[in-house]
Design an enzyme around this catalytic site. Structure first.
Site, PDB file in Angstrom:
ATOM      1  N   ASP A 153      -7.162  -1.358  -4.984  1.00  0.00           N
ATOM      2  CA  ASP A 153      -8.339  -0.752  -3.922  1.00  0.00           C
ATOM      3  C   ASP A 153      -9.052   0.186  -4.639  1.00  0.00           C
ATOM      4  OD1 ASP A 153      -7.176  -2.428  -1.932  1.00  0.00           O
ATOM      5  OD2 ASP A 153      -6.113  -0.781  -1.140  1.00  0.00           O
ATOM      6  N   ASP A 156       0.754  -1.103  -0.016  1.00  0.00           N
ATOM      7  CA  ASP A 156       0.011   0.005  -0.046  1.00  0.00           C
ATOM      8  C   ASP A 156       0.982   1.177   0.071  1.00  0.00           C
ATOM      9  OD1 ASP A 156      -2.485  -1.481   0.033  1.00  0.00           O
ATOM     10  OD2 ASP A 156      -2.464  -1.423   2.342  1.00  0.00           O
TER      11      ASP A 156
END
Length: 224
Positions: free
Chosen positions: A184, A170
């Site tokens: 995402d 991330d």
């Protein structure tokens, strides 16, 4: 009895719609040529059934998202070090490298294998449903969900610290509230699209009992 009293000869007309008669499958057109018959409507772009075309569209969207997500993750791991940040939109959006062993908001960090199984099952289920879809917006939405789930599944399988226990990369920090990635974003966009389509009553698949159009049959030459 003269010739005027003789009954007129009947003209025999061949019926082309008689079962088993030559030319019954193709019919006749003015000019004597056989007419081409099809078993059902075909896609305007060719003979490929609409279901297969839409499935390929979903796969194309999924592949595009997968490649972009993995490319940006490769950039993040190469360009961002520990605690290093790059401001994008002030403090609202910035790049910050984080390895997430759990789910969203770092939940379930001690059971990474559960999310590996879940990502794999989700990818297979979405792919199966995308095969049955008969709506273009649904195909794109499912493609986004499939691409995001597949990319996350790849992280879980292949990244450190080990097979099936990999940490998801991330790097997009939203004001410290949530750190995510391109996959995402795709999953979120796909989920929102699915909710909108469902709310508007747009069906993803054909109603029960409806068959998919088949490819056209070859014209049958009439016999003598």
């Amino acid at each position: 009895m003269n010739s005027n009293d003789e009954p007129e000869a009947e003209t025999t007309v061949a019926a082309t719609d008689t079962p088993g008669a030559p030319g019954a499958e193709t019919g006749a057109v003015p000019g004597g040529g056989p007419a081409t018959a099809t078993a059902g409507p075909v896609d305007a772009g060719g003979t490929t059934p609409p279901g297969r075309r839409l499935f390929r569209s979903a796969l194309a969207v999924a592949l595009a998202l997968l490649l972009v997500d993995q490319a940006t993750k490769w950039w993040a791991t190469s360009a961002l070090g520990d605690s290093e940040t790059i401001q994008v939109v002030g403090d609202t959006i910035r790049f910050l490298l984080v390895y997430n062993p759990g789910a969203a908001f770092s939940m379930g960090t001690g059971v990474t294998w559960v999310f590996t199984v879940f990502a794999g099952v989700a990818a297979v289920a979405i792919g199966w449903y995308a095969w049955r879809v008969r709506s273009t917006p649904w195909a794109y939405a499912l493609g986004l969900l499939l691409g995001g789930a597949t990319s996350h599944f790849g992280d879980r399988l292949l990244r450190q610290p080990g097979f099936g226990h990999g940490h998801v990369v991330d790097f997009i920090d939203y004001s410290g509230f949530f750190v995510g990635n391109v996959a995402d974003i795709g999953i979120f966009a796909g989920a929102v699209t699915v909710m909108v389509l469902s709310f508007k009553g747009i069906e993803a698949t054909d109603p029960p009992g409806r068959k998919e159009p088949t490819e056209p049959t070859e014209p049958t030459e009439p016999t003598d």
